[in-house]
Write a protein that holds these residues in place. Structure first.
Motif, mmCIF file in Angstrom:
data_model
loop_
_atom_site.group_PDB
_atom_site.id
_atom_site.type_symbol
_atom_site.label_atom_id
_atom_site.label_comp_id
_atom_site.label_asym_id
_atom_site.label_seq_id
_atom_site.Cartn_x
_atom_site.Cartn_y
_atom_site.Cartn_z
ATOM 1 N N GLY A 3 71.025 58.882 35.643
ATOM 2 C CA GLY A 3 70.608 59.103 37.027
ATOM 3 C C GLY A 3 69.132 58.802 37.205
ATOM 4 O O GLY A 3 68.308 59.185 36.375
ATOM 5 N N VAL A 4 68.794 58.101 38.288
ATOM 6 C CA VAL A 4 67.408 57.728 38.572
ATOM 7 C C VAL A 4 67.033 58.246 39.956
ATOM 8 O O VAL A 4 67.775 58.060 40.921
ATOM 9 N N MET A 5 65.890 58.898 40.065
ATOM 10 C CA MET A 5 65.422 59.438 41.327
ATOM 11 C C MET A 5 64.567 58.393 42.053
ATOM 12 O O MET A 5 63.547 57.961 41.521
ATOM 13 N N PRO A 6 64.942 57.954 43.266
ATOM 14 C CA PRO A 6 64.113 57.021 44.020
ATOM 15 C C PRO A 6 62.824 57.690 44.474
ATOM 16 O O PRO A 6 62.825 58.861 44.873
ATOM 17 N N SER A 7 61.720 56.986 44.403
ATOM 18 C CA SER A 7 60.432 57.557 44.805
ATOM 19 C C SER A 7 59.538 56.475 45.392
ATOM 20 O O SER A 7 59.582 55.319 44.969
ATOM 21 N N ILE A 8 58.736 56.864 46.386
ATOM 22 C CA ILE A 8 57.812 55.938 47.034
ATOM 23 C C ILE A 8 56.462 56.616 47.236
ATOM 24 O O ILE A 8 56.349 57.842 47.194
ATOM 25 N N VAL A 9 55.442 55.803 47.459
ATOM 26 C CA VAL A 9 54.119 56.278 47.841
ATOM 27 C C VAL A 9 53.721 55.521 49.106
ATOM 28 O O VAL A 9 53.788 54.283 49.133
ATOM 29 N N CYS A 10 53.329 56.263 50.144
ATOM 30 C CA CYS A 10 52.956 55.650 51.426
ATOM 31 C C CYS A 10 51.457 55.771 51.629
ATOM 32 O O CYS A 10 50.851 56.798 51.297
ATOM 33 N N GLN A 34 54.878 51.736 48.613
ATOM 34 C CA GLN A 34 55.053 51.231 47.254
ATOM 35 C C GLN A 34 56.254 51.901 46.601
ATOM 36 O O GLN A 34 56.437 53.116 46.684
ATOM 37 N N ASN A 35 57.065 51.105 45.970
ATOM 38 C CA ASN A 35 58.219 51.611 45.226
ATOM 39 C C ASN A 35 57.753 52.007 43.828
ATOM 40 O O ASN A 35 57.453 51.171 42.992
ATOM 41 N N THR A 36 57.694 53.304 43.567
ATOM 42 C CA THR A 36 57.214 53.805 42.278
ATOM 43 C C THR A 36 58.359 54.163 41.331
ATOM 44 O O THR A 36 58.132 54.750 40.275
ATOM 45 N N SER A 37 59.591 53.839 41.716
ATOM 46 C CA SER A 37 60.734 54.127 40.857
ATOM 47 C C SER A 37 61.129 52.876 40.072
ATOM 48 O O SER A 37 60.496 51.827 40.189
ATOM 49 N N ILE A 95 62.825 46.934 48.606
ATOM 50 C CA ILE A 95 61.562 46.894 47.863
ATOM 51 C C ILE A 95 61.902 46.946 46.375
ATOM 52 O O ILE A 95 62.500 47.921 45.897
ATOM 53 N N VAL A 96 61.549 45.902 45.679
ATOM 54 C CA VAL A 96 61.836 45.816 44.244
ATOM 55 C C VAL A 96 60.994 46.852 43.496
ATOM 56 O O VAL A 96 59.892 47.222 43.925
ATOM 57 N N VAL A 123 63.878 55.917 55.599
ATOM 58 C CA VAL A 123 65.167 56.378 55.067
ATOM 59 C C VAL A 123 65.612 55.430 53.959
ATOM 60 O O VAL A 123 65.645 54.207 54.139
ATOM 61 N N LEU A 124 65.959 55.987 52.817
ATOM 62 C CA LEU A 124 66.419 55.198 51.663
ATOM 63 C C LEU A 124 67.934 55.259 51.552
ATOM 64 O O LEU A 124 68.529 56.344 51.665
ATOM 65 N N PHE A 125 68.553 54.107 51.355
ATOM 66 C CA PHE A 125 69.999 53.981 51.163
ATOM 67 C C PHE A 125 70.796 54.602 52.313
ATOM 68 O O PHE A 125 71.916 55.056 52.123
ATOM 69 N N GLY A 126 70.176 54.650 53.513
ATOM 70 C CA GLY A 126 70.870 55.166 54.683
ATOM 71 C C GLY A 126 71.079 56.660 54.696
ATOM 72 O O GLY A 126 71.744 57.197 55.593
ATOM 73 N N LYS A 127 70.500 57.393 53.731
ATOM 74 C CA LYS A 127 70.751 58.837 53.618
ATOM 75 C C LYS A 127 69.489 59.661 53.438
ATOM 76 O O LYS A 127 69.269 60.642 54.153
ATOM 77 N N LYS A 128 68.670 59.291 52.476
ATOM 78 C CA LYS A 128 67.552 60.147 52.072
ATOM 79 C C LYS A 128 66.301 59.836 52.886
ATOM 80 O O LYS A 128 65.822 58.687 52.904
ATOM 81 N N ILE A 129 65.755 60.839 53.581
ATOM 82 C CA ILE A 129 64.481 60.690 54.291
ATOM 83 C C ILE A 129 63.358 60.843 53.266
ATOM 84 O O ILE A 129 63.102 61.938 52.760
#
Length: 283
Positions: A3-10, A34-37, A95-96, A123-129
């Motif tokens: 399992g991988v947790m998606p994470s970003i920095v704005c 920025q995609n930090t995952s 975002i790669v 919103v990531l993957f249509g679900k997670k804010i």
């Protein structure tokens, strides 16, 4: 599996203030995510003003009827045209891992108001804010603005109590100074309240601050600097008022802070509030 947790920095934490713009003009601002995952993130950008459930949400009892006076609506003034006052590009994509994406926010108000606002959700993957940004902006018909005091207009379309100081509290002691702003042929008003606390050993004047600014615009490009001036000063000085900058010029895109102070004159009686009118001309 793993399992991988998606994470970003704005690049914008909570609020993106677009500042002042001339009504019917537009201004843009940018932020970066920025995609930090370690996985590619599929994103979409959503605005509360375009939410499919907004009409349903507006059927709730307003805050001035319920026990809470806290404003919970993030969508403020909107354009008369029906078009969104805020727009974002791009609104969706990927975002790669390790990469970033730039976003452009456009603020295009079609009438004068100080209370344009909206809420942007990533919103990531249509679900997670993953991130929320409060968008704010103001529009004026004239290329100068004044901030400070207690506004006398209504920031939202309701009868809610929005001012932190009620009219009754404003009349208790201290000094009330209605300030009239004169824009060529248009007049507007704000209210300054100065409350003096008597300290016999070291008296300290009651002070408040005004901000006078000039909006960057192409409409009035022939006039580089804008001017301001206060009138009725001799009468104000007799009543104990002092203004540290009675006239001057402001360059486009600049803001000048003006301090207004008050010390009760010898004939002042604490049993009543003193009213004085002040005219500020902007041109």
């Amino acid at each position: 599996g793993r399992g991988v947790m998606p994470s970003i920095v704005c690049s914008v934490e909570e609020v993106l203030n677009m500042g002042y713009v001339i009504a019917r003009e537009k201004v843009t601002s940018a932020f970066k995510i920025q995609n930090t995952s370690t996985l590619t993130l599929r994103y979409s950008i959503q605005l509360d003003s375009l939410s499919s459930t907004r009409d349903k949400d507006q059927q709730r009892l307003p805050s001035f009827i319920t026990s809470s006076l806290q404003r919970t609506e993030f969508v403020g003034t909107q354009n008369y045209s029906g078009l969104s006052v805020f727009s974002i590009f791009p609104t969706e994509g990927e975002i790669v891992a390790g990469k970033s994406q730039d976003f452009i926010v456009t603020f295009s108000p079609d009438h004068e108001s100080l209370y344009y606002s909206d809420r942007l959700k990533v919103v990531l993957f249509g679900k997670k804010i993953a991130h929320v940004i409060h968008l704010k902006g103001a529009a004026r018909d004239y290329p100068m603005f004044v901030e400070g005091g207690i506004p006398l207009d209504v920031p939202i379309e309701s009868l809610a109590v929005t001012s932190p100081v009620s009219s009754q509290e404003a009349l208790k002691g201290g000094n009330v100074l209605p300030l009239t702003l004169y824009y060529k042929t248009v007049m507007k008003s704000i209210l300054l309240i100065l409350e003096y606390i008597d300290r016999e050993s070291s008296p300290v004047p009651a002070t408040t601050e005004l901000k006078v600014g000039a909006i960057q615009t192409a409409q009035f490009a022939s006039k580089k600097n804008m001017e301001f001036s206060f009138d009725s000063l001799p009468l104000l000085q007799q009543k104990g008022f002092t203004i540290d900058s009675v006239k001057g010029t402001i360059e486009r895109g600049q803001v000048k802070r003006i301090s207004v102070s008050w010390v009760p004159p010898a004939d002042f009686r604490v049993s009543y509030s003193r009213y004085s009118m002040l005219l500020l001309t902007l041109e």
